[in-house]
Scaffold this motif. Structure first.
Motif, PDB file in Angstrom:
ATOM      1  N   GLU B  88       0.834  -1.200   0.000  1.00  0.00           N
ATOM      2  CA  GLU B  88       0.000   0.000   0.000  1.00  0.00           C
ATOM      3  C   GLU B  88       0.871   1.253   0.000  1.00  0.00           C
ATOM      4  N   ASP B  89       1.963   1.225   0.747  1.00  0.00           N
ATOM      5  CA  ASP B  89       2.838   2.401   0.869  1.00  0.00           C
ATOM      6  C   ASP B  89       4.241   2.017   0.410  1.00  0.00           C
ATOM      7  N   PHE B  90       4.442   2.152  -0.906  1.00  0.00           N
ATOM      8  CA  PHE B  90       5.690   1.728  -1.542  1.00  0.00           C
ATOM      9  C   PHE B  90       6.905   2.368  -0.882  1.00  0.00           C
ATOM     10  N   ASP B  91       6.861   3.674  -0.689  1.00  0.00           N
ATOM     11  CA  ASP B  91       8.039   4.390  -0.168  1.00  0.00           C
ATOM     12  C   ASP B  91       8.355   3.995   1.266  1.00  0.00           C
ATOM     13  N   PHE B  92       7.328   3.863   2.079  1.00  0.00           N
ATOM     14  CA  PHE B  92       7.564   3.524   3.483  1.00  0.00           C
ATOM     15  C   PHE B  92       8.130   2.099   3.604  1.00  0.00           C
ATOM     16  N   GLY B  93       7.637   1.197   2.778  1.00  0.00           N
ATOM     17  CA  GLY B  93       8.172  -0.172   2.773  1.00  0.00           C
ATOM     18  C   GLY B  93       9.665  -0.180   2.508  1.00  0.00           C
ATOM     19  N   TYR B  94      10.087   0.547   1.464  1.00  0.00           N
ATOM     20  CA  TYR B  94      11.526   0.595   1.144  1.00  0.00           C
ATOM     21  C   TYR B  94      12.314   1.317   2.223  1.00  0.00           C
ATOM     22  N   LYS B  95      11.689   2.333   2.794  1.00  0.00           N
ATOM     23  CA  LYS B  95      12.388   3.105   3.830  1.00  0.00           C
ATOM     24  C   LYS B  95      12.778   2.213   5.014  1.00  0.00           C
ATOM     25  N   VAL B  96      11.851   1.407   5.444  1.00  0.00           N
ATOM     26  CA  VAL B  96      12.114   0.543   6.602  1.00  0.00           C
ATOM     27  C   VAL B  96      12.838  -0.739   6.173  1.00  0.00           C
ATOM     28  N   ASN B  97      12.274  -1.440   5.195  1.00  0.00           N
ATOM     29  CA  ASN B  97      12.741  -2.796   4.896  1.00  0.00           C
ATOM     30  C   ASN B  97      14.021  -2.830   4.085  1.00  0.00           C
ATOM     31  N   LEU B  98      14.353  -1.749   3.385  1.00  0.00           N
ATOM     32  CA  LEU B  98      15.635  -1.696   2.696  1.00  0.00           C
ATOM     33  C   LEU B  98      16.598  -0.756   3.425  1.00  0.00           C
ATOM     34  N   HIS B  99      16.227   0.512   3.528  1.00  0.00           N
ATOM     35  CA  HIS B  99      17.188   1.474   4.088  1.00  0.00           C
ATOM     36  C   HIS B  99      17.383   1.255   5.589  1.00  0.00           C
ATOM     37  N   GLY B 100      16.322   0.891   6.299  1.00  0.00           N
ATOM     38  CA  GLY B 100      16.459   0.578   7.724  1.00  0.00           C
ATOM     39  C   GLY B 100      17.356  -0.638   7.932  1.00  0.00           C
ATOM     40  N   HIS B 101      17.154  -1.635   7.107  1.00  0.00           N
ATOM     41  CA  HIS B 101      17.991  -2.845   7.141  1.00  0.00           C
ATOM     42  C   HIS B 101      19.464  -2.478   6.927  1.00  0.00           C
ATOM     43  N   LEU B 102      19.703  -1.634   5.929  1.00  0.00           N
ATOM     44  CA  LEU B 102      21.080  -1.188   5.653  1.00  0.00           C
ATOM     45  C   LEU B 102      21.667  -0.426   6.848  1.00  0.00           C
ATOM     46  N   ASN B 103      20.853   0.410   7.491  1.00  0.00           N
ATOM     47  CA  ASN B 103      21.353   1.153   8.656  1.00  0.00           C
ATOM     48  C   ASN B 103      21.795   0.194   9.769  1.00  0.00           C
ATOM     49  N   VAL B 104      21.025  -0.854   9.965  1.00  0.00           N
ATOM     50  CA  VAL B 104      21.380  -1.838  10.999  1.00  0.00           C
ATOM     51  C   VAL B 104      22.674  -2.561  10.612  1.00  0.00           C
ATOM     52  N   LEU B 105      22.761  -2.985   9.365  1.00  0.00           N
ATOM     53  CA  LEU B 105      23.974  -3.693   8.922  1.00  0.00           C
ATOM     54  C   LEU B 105      25.204  -2.790   9.014  1.00  0.00           C
TER      55      LEU B 105
END
Lengths: 320, 320
Positions: B88-105
């Protein structure tokens, strides 16, 4: 057709531009404008349509947006930090090959016109313990960062396409040989230089033995396939818009024999045979038993002999 | 052992924390500290060791870095924008599930200590025209953005592990049922609510028919597997640190029969049967013939019957 080639100063970008200039059409329509964008100003080409040359850095979203004009119909995304370089500089590899890729996709999405995006992935996506042969249904388990970044690029291309933001298609390039010009920082560099340099009377080193075999494509066939790739009807791509571009497996011995058949025995004598451990580590993870069924079904083609690759190099790339 | 659970307010995070509290050890060492981090302050748990509760937002690199203390030994990365929400929210999905993941790594990498990172991927990575059954060697062709983001997360986890920045391991979770608590925005929500609500005397809707079959795991087995997953010796993971967590395929009919066997005939009468087209579209792309061979070989386990899942819910999640 307004076409943009990102990576337009590179080997593939330049050859693709010249092929488009020769054809004058793409996807059944006349080409009205071609823009070559790259981090360095691309070399000029002769064309029967307007050609623009642009310095652009896709790692900067503003620069990426400037490069991609609102009326762009087809974007070739060829720019990348190559294998050995991305392995050496982890952060720079991700900066260009992941975040730069995202900047291009985001700008393409912002156009709102579903532009065609043709992305060059790589057979470096294959590796690990996945059993050969590699088909279109094989798991991607890259063993270098470059391959990881290309596999991520494919996933993004598919998702942006599925969402209707772009009309993406990705092609995993075989190792391109014979590459003209200067060596780049790809681990596969020697797979061109041991022909390119000797054919011009210079020495070159081969760090693997005669039986090393790998999956190759000539630059000429590669750009022909990239043109066809842009022309595949979207509905023929199915649910995975990415596939391996056809290539052929040759041993170093077969390739050298092909050079000798075309150019006589002298060039082969200029090859030296020093192992290079830093390249061996990367090559160890590469795979070659690859079956590009989908691309073949869609009309993309491999070379028919490595003698062809040698001839193409002599015809296309050596001053007469 | 200093353990961090990112997503510590969620169902899996809370249950995992309680299991760790009960065990008191992980990877053969006593747990000295557990931090539960989430965008909302996590519920408190009883434990024989220190427990910290932290508000953290992984989409902000500073917040992610604050959440991950320098002496963290094991990071569970469970936080995600779930399927229907990411769709439903393309940008928010990428923000958390991609960029958030990268921040943790990136923060884990910056520690310089190769912390264990346990990542929850999802069977939503499977889809497309790839033939069933899905094995550990099947191509990942997700047909939702959530699955795309999880597949990217796996590639990154493998590359950061290969580079020696982390000791990562990723597990594709089956659909978790019976989930306690409130419905979340996963398309699979009804696969829990049609048991959870009726077992508490409330109605719930099933938008698919009795023969719909899918791949499930109970929350209890899931967190047991996540503990085992952190304990798998690194050398046993091979070149792909990500795998599907074992689950079992059940039809809705089998699941309802199991509920009736455990709790009598009344709950099943509270299920309504209204189709929901917006969910049907997502479910259509899901796959269920999944063979998690690698995880099974490494000792991870599915449930033995859906009656167990119902009993676990009654034992673990319903007030007595």
């Amino acid at each position: 057709m307004n076409i943009l080639i990102i990576g337009g100063a590179g080997l593939v970008g330049q050859k693709l531009a010249r092929l488009l200039a020769k054809r004058g059409t793409l996807r059944g329509k006349p080409i009205t404008r071609l823009t070559l964008a790259d981090v360095v100003t691309p070399a000029e080409i002769d064309a029967p349509f307007e050609v623009a040359y642009q310095k652009a850095d896709i790692t900067d979203p503003v620069s990426a947006a400037e490069a991609i004009a609102p009326d762009t119909d087809v974007i070739y995304l060829l720019a990348a930090v190559v294998s050995a370089h991305a392995e050496e500089d982890f952060d720079f590899g991700y900066k260009v090959n992941l975040h730069g890729h995202l900047n291009v996709l985001e700008r393409a999405r912002a156009l709102g016109t579903q532009p065609v995006v043709v992305f060059t992935s790589s057979i470096a996506v294959y590796g690990g313990e996945v059993p050969q042969p590699f088909t279109d249904d094989s798991f991607l388990n890259p063993q270098i960062s470059y391959g990881t970044q290309k596999a991520i690029g494919e996933l993004l291309l598919n998702d942006y396409s599925r969402r209707g933001f772009i009309d993406g298609r990705g092609f995993r390039l075989p190792t391109i040989s014979v590459r003209p010009g200067k060596p780049n920082r790809a681990a596969s560099g020697f797979m061109s230089s041991i022909f390119r340099e000797p054919l011009q009377g210079q020495a070159a080193n081969c760090p693997v033995d005669m039986d090393f075999h790998h999956f190759y494509l000539s630059p000429r066939k590669c750009v022909e396939n990239l043109v066809k790739g842009a022309e595949i009807p979207r509905e023929d791509l199915g649910l995975n818009h990415c596939m391996t571009m056809p290539g052929q497996v040759w041993t170093i011995r077969q390739m050298i024999d092909a050079m000798t058949a075309v150019a006589g025995p002298e060039p082969a004598k200029l090859i030296t045979w020093e192992p290079q451990p830093e390249i061996a580590g990367i090559l160890k993870g590469w795979r070659n038993d690859i079956r590009p069924q989908k691309a073949a079904r869609l009309g993309l083609e491999p070379d028919t002999s490595f003698e062809d690759n040698i001839r193409y190099f002599l015809e296309d790339d050596l001053p007469a």
